[in-house]
Design a protein around this motif. Sequence first.
Motif, mmCIF file in Angstrom:
data_model
loop_
_atom_site.group_PDB
_atom_site.id
_atom_site.type_symbol
_atom_site.label_atom_id
_atom_site.label_comp_id
_atom_site.label_asym_id
_atom_site.label_seq_id
_atom_site.Cartn_x
_atom_site.Cartn_y
_atom_site.Cartn_z
ATOM 1 N N GLY A 172 51.139 19.433 -16.170
ATOM 2 C CA GLY A 172 51.423 19.934 -17.527
ATOM 3 C C GLY A 172 52.268 18.974 -18.349
ATOM 4 N N ILE A 173 52.330 17.715 -17.894
ATOM 5 C CA ILE A 173 53.177 16.735 -18.595
ATOM 6 C C ILE A 173 52.364 15.877 -19.562
ATOM 7 C CG2 ILE A 173 54.558 14.636 -18.249
ATOM 8 C CD1 ILE A 173 55.565 15.918 -15.625
ATOM 9 N N ALA A 174 51.237 15.372 -19.098
ATOM 10 C CA ALA A 174 50.459 14.432 -19.915
ATOM 11 C C ALA A 174 49.461 15.162 -20.807
ATOM 12 C CB ALA A 174 49.738 13.436 -19.017
ATOM 13 N N VAL A 175 48.941 14.407 -21.763
ATOM 14 C CA VAL A 175 48.001 14.946 -22.747
ATOM 15 C C VAL A 175 46.582 14.608 -22.314
ATOM 16 C CG1 VAL A 175 47.210 14.702 -25.132
ATOM 17 C CG2 VAL A 175 49.660 14.731 -24.625
ATOM 18 N N ASP A 176 45.706 15.588 -22.392
ATOM 19 C CA ASP A 176 44.283 15.317 -22.141
ATOM 20 C C ASP A 176 43.704 14.612 -23.361
ATOM 21 O OD1 ASP A 176 41.561 15.293 -21.748
ATOM 22 O OD2 ASP A 176 41.515 17.278 -20.797
ATOM 23 N N MET A 177 43.222 13.391 -23.153
ATOM 24 C CA MET A 177 42.777 12.559 -24.278
ATOM 25 C C MET A 177 41.450 13.015 -24.890
ATOM 26 S SD MET A 177 45.081 10.277 -24.735
ATOM 27 C CE MET A 177 46.254 9.159 -23.957
ATOM 28 N N THR A 178 40.743 13.894 -24.193
ATOM 29 C CA THR A 178 39.429 14.300 -24.706
ATOM 30 C C THR A 178 39.557 14.920 -26.099
ATOM 31 O OG1 THR A 178 39.069 14.923 -22.403
ATOM 32 C CG2 THR A 178 37.280 15.375 -23.939
ATOM 33 N N ALA A 179 40.521 15.828 -26.225
ATOM 34 C CA ALA A 179 40.707 16.490 -27.523
ATOM 35 C C ALA A 179 41.274 15.515 -28.556
ATOM 36 C CB ALA A 179 41.646 17.683 -27.359
ATOM 37 N N VAL A 180 42.157 14.610 -28.093
ATOM 38 C CA VAL A 180 42.737 13.619 -29.021
ATOM 39 C C VAL A 180 41.628 12.747 -29.588
ATOM 40 C CG1 VAL A 180 44.318 11.666 -29.228
ATOM 41 C CG2 VAL A 180 44.950 13.626 -27.795
ATOM 42 N N LYS A 181 40.699 12.355 -28.698
ATOM 43 C CA LYS A 181 39.613 11.487 -29.159
ATOM 44 C C LYS A 181 38.739 12.198 -30.191
ATOM 45 C CE LYS A 181 35.916 8.367 -27.714
ATOM 46 N NZ LYS A 181 35.242 8.553 -28.990
ATOM 47 N N ALA A 182 38.428 13.447 -29.936
ATOM 48 C CA ALA A 182 37.574 14.191 -30.875
ATOM 49 C C ALA A 182 38.250 14.271 -32.248
ATOM 50 C CB ALA A 182 37.295 15.585 -30.332
ATOM 51 N N ALA A 183 39.546 14.559 -32.239
ATOM 52 C CA ALA A 183 40.279 14.673 -33.504
ATOM 53 C C ALA A 183 40.373 13.319 -34.206
ATOM 54 C CB ALA A 183 41.678 15.233 -33.246
ATOM 55 N N TRP A 184 40.600 12.281 -33.410
ATOM 56 C CA TRP A 184 40.703 10.922 -33.977
ATOM 57 C C TRP A 184 39.376 10.525 -34.615
ATOM 58 C CZ3 TRP A 184 38.528 6.019 -33.550
ATOM 59 C CH2 TRP A 184 39.311 4.938 -33.988
ATOM 60 N N ASP A 185 38.286 10.690 -33.866
ATOM 61 C CA ASP A 185 36.964 10.322 -34.384
ATOM 62 C C ASP A 185 36.704 10.993 -35.729
ATOM 63 O OD1 ASP A 185 36.311 8.704 -32.295
ATOM 64 O OD2 ASP A 185 35.125 10.199 -31.194
ATOM 65 N N LYS A 186 36.987 12.275 -35.777
ATOM 66 C CA LYS A 186 36.679 13.044 -36.979
ATOM 67 C C LYS A 186 37.468 12.513 -38.175
ATOM 68 C CE LYS A 186 36.409 17.793 -38.544
ATOM 69 N NZ LYS A 186 37.542 18.681 -38.804
ATOM 70 N N GLN A 187 38.782 12.356 -37.958
ATOM 71 C CA GLN A 187 39.641 11.959 -39.076
ATOM 72 C C GLN A 187 39.346 10.530 -39.539
ATOM 73 O OE1 GLN A 187 43.742 12.918 -38.419
ATOM 74 N NE2 GLN A 187 44.434 11.990 -40.345
ATOM 75 N N VAL A 188 39.168 9.625 -38.574
ATOM 76 C CA VAL A 188 38.957 8.223 -38.939
ATOM 77 C C VAL A 188 37.613 8.051 -39.640
ATOM 78 C CG1 VAL A 188 38.590 5.906 -38.015
ATOM 79 C CG2 VAL A 188 40.527 7.283 -37.210
ATOM 80 N N ILE A 189 36.575 8.677 -39.091
ATOM 81 C CA ILE A 189 35.257 8.512 -39.701
ATOM 82 C C ILE A 189 35.233 9.125 -41.100
ATOM 83 C CG2 ILE A 189 32.827 9.236 -39.503
ATOM 84 C CD1 ILE A 189 33.231 8.645 -36.404
ATOM 85 N N ASN A 190 35.963 10.222 -41.270
ATOM 86 C CA ASN A 190 36.099 10.808 -42.610
ATOM 87 C C ASN A 190 36.681 9.835 -43.616
ATOM 88 O OD1 ASN A 190 35.028 13.295 -42.679
ATOM 89 N ND2 ASN A 190 36.912 14.370 -42.052
ATOM 90 N N ILE A 191 37.769 9.189 -43.222
ATOM 91 C CA ILE A 191 38.419 8.317 -44.205
ATOM 92 C C ILE A 191 37.587 7.063 -44.433
ATOM 93 C CG2 ILE A 191 39.972 6.754 -42.951
ATOM 94 C CD1 ILE A 191 42.139 7.841 -45.000
ATOM 95 N N LEU A 192 36.903 6.573 -43.385
ATOM 96 C CA LEU A 192 36.028 5.413 -43.585
ATOM 97 C C LEU A 192 34.934 5.773 -44.584
ATOM 98 C CD1 LEU A 192 35.688 3.890 -39.983
ATOM 99 C CD2 LEU A 192 37.166 3.135 -41.855
ATOM 100 N N ASN A 193 34.388 6.963 -44.448
ATOM 101 C CA ASN A 193 33.369 7.398 -45.413
ATOM 102 C C ASN A 193 33.949 7.473 -46.821
ATOM 103 O OD1 ASN A 193 31.426 7.580 -43.463
ATOM 104 N ND2 ASN A 193 31.728 9.789 -43.107
ATOM 105 N N GLU A 194 35.122 8.069 -46.913
ATOM 106 C CA GLU A 194 35.726 8.223 -48.233
ATOM 107 C C GLU A 194 36.036 6.857 -48.850
ATOM 108 O OE1 GLU A 194 39.115 10.869 -48.225
ATOM 109 O OE2 GLU A 194 39.431 10.563 -50.384
#
Lengths: 308, 97, 252
Positions: free
Chosen positions: C187-209
């Motif tokens: 329960g200490i570390a972060v599961d990167m799967t969700a971080v990656k999904a959030a990162w992809d979404k936000q970054v691709i959004n701003i690249l589009n914009e």
Amino acid sequence: MEEWFDAKLQKNEMIEPKDWMPDNYRKHLIRQISQHAHSEIIGMLPEGNWITRAPSLRAKIVLMAKVQDEGGHGLYLYTAAETLGTSREEVLDALHTGKAKYSSIFNYPTLTWADIGMVGWLVDGAAIMNQVMLQRTSYGPYSRAMVRICKEESFHQRQGYESVCHLAFGTPEQKAMAQDALNRWWWPTLMMFGPTDDKSPNSAQAIKWKIKRESNDQLRQRFVNQTVSQAEYLGLTIPDPDLKWNEERQAYDFGTPNWDEFAAVVAGNGPCNKERLAARVKAHNEGEWVRAAATAYALKKNEVMSAA
Amino acid sequence: MSNNDTQGTLWEVFLQRKPGQPFVHCGSLHAFDKEMALQNARDLYTRRGEGTAIWVVPSTAIVSSSPEDLGPFFEPANDKVYRHPTFYQIPDAVKHM
Amino acid sequence: MNKQEALFSYTLRLADNGLILSQRLAAWTGHGPFLEEDLALTNIALDILGQAKSLLEYAGQVEGKGRSEDDLAFLRGEREFYNTQLVEQPNGDYAKTIARQYFVDVFDFHFYTALANSKDETLAGIAAKSIKEITYHVRHSGSWMLRFGGGTEESKQRLQDAVNDLWRYTGEQFEMNEVDALLIKEGIAVDMTAVKAAWDKQVINILNEASITTPLVAVMQTGSRQGKHTEHLGYILAEMQYLPRVIPGAKW
């Protein structure tokens, strides 16, 4: 009008941007404030030079914060100069084309880490004397900028002295490094106060206008008086064989700086004049497309404010 | 702003030091758009925790009085003593007023 | 590997990202594109270095061998650093610095938001404090992404080039190894799967914009989790570490 202006100065009232002022007063201020601003900006370079090599994380953080403060001070001063009807672009252009001067001290190199401590202790110490005086300068925006600057500067000299303490009380190599830096920075620091009073005609006029409140020699003497004991505490030797306490004057006698060297550095022939200016010009030129992009973006967003 | 001026435009910054207090002018800066002006104001004028809210205003939007207005604008207020509470005499026995 | 070793390794990884990135950003101080922006970027560098310092201090405590944050910063070699290759990439022009920063800022935002719920109280505390700083960093770098994308032809091209150059280093941020596996169980570390999904979404959004084309990269660079870096890191460390190594044991 001239009488009204003189009367205001007489009463120690501040002159404000929209007030009538003699042309020469305005010109003198633009020159002095923009030189002062340039000195802060150029002053970022010799110290910034050591940020990536600072030997501890604490030292790195402190140095970054300090160099950043200097940039902020340059900015406060540029905006004060703008109230006199000169644009940022104009004053920067004067700097980049070599027309404007800045404090010669920044044309000396920072060769070792000890120079960073020395710049804080001596150079900032000398600058503060001048700046404290300028808080009472007669031009309102300049005075207000200086009040803010003095408040922020107060940690700079302490940070420098603390850093020199680590060296002076550290290993033999560190102490030697500190002494070497003191040897190199002592005389250039004394020259920061400018030529002697009999050779400083601008200075007399500035005092009359209450832009400056004390003379170069007065400030220089005060600096020497307060610095000697600080050096003694560190066990470091000030490189001046003529330095000794004068009981009658209740002040230190000290030797004569090399004014030929001063003249050479002011004329652009110091060790780093070319490098300092080149670094600023490079940053300005390489930033041009960034500023153009920001301008174009604001235009597209219909956000450009029409100038009055 | 001249055509070859690439330094953006001048903005005035007003800071509120604590919630509930008035906004006070603290200085100026250059920026190219509103968001940048706001960010720059934060980075320049609140580095030592000086503020809790910021206004930025283009300098050109500020209208100011002139030095020659000093007399006609402000001196007439000097003799309107009846606007100040000390002008009125209340018996000492009356409290909380 | 036990829990303590894993936690040491994990904390170092986070610390090194900040240390190396702030070292890069600090090189802009005094050389920014205009004065106000120079100061703004230095503020960000200071935030990030402050985070790194706290994390290194904690890493030293976790390790329990008496190493201070300075020992860890200045006396480790190239193969003992665990920052991503992304943060060690050269500053380049301002578009490259901003693109690198935006990629890291968005990652940090989602990562530290999750880490604030860590069962390790120190990490959770550092994360909670950092998240406020990072929220501002995203706003700063994000607004520059839009200015460059929507500014001039030149700025758009420079941003596109920067994104193309850096994209292959972005995948590494989400890699997980045995350290993560062990600490996620605790329960200490972060599961990167969700971080990656959030990162992809936000970054691709701003690249589009910003009208920037999202690059198609067949192979993401990798190695930093094993202390394998690009050639740049050696130079960064040479510059950063030389003085404490020249006069060993000195106090500064």
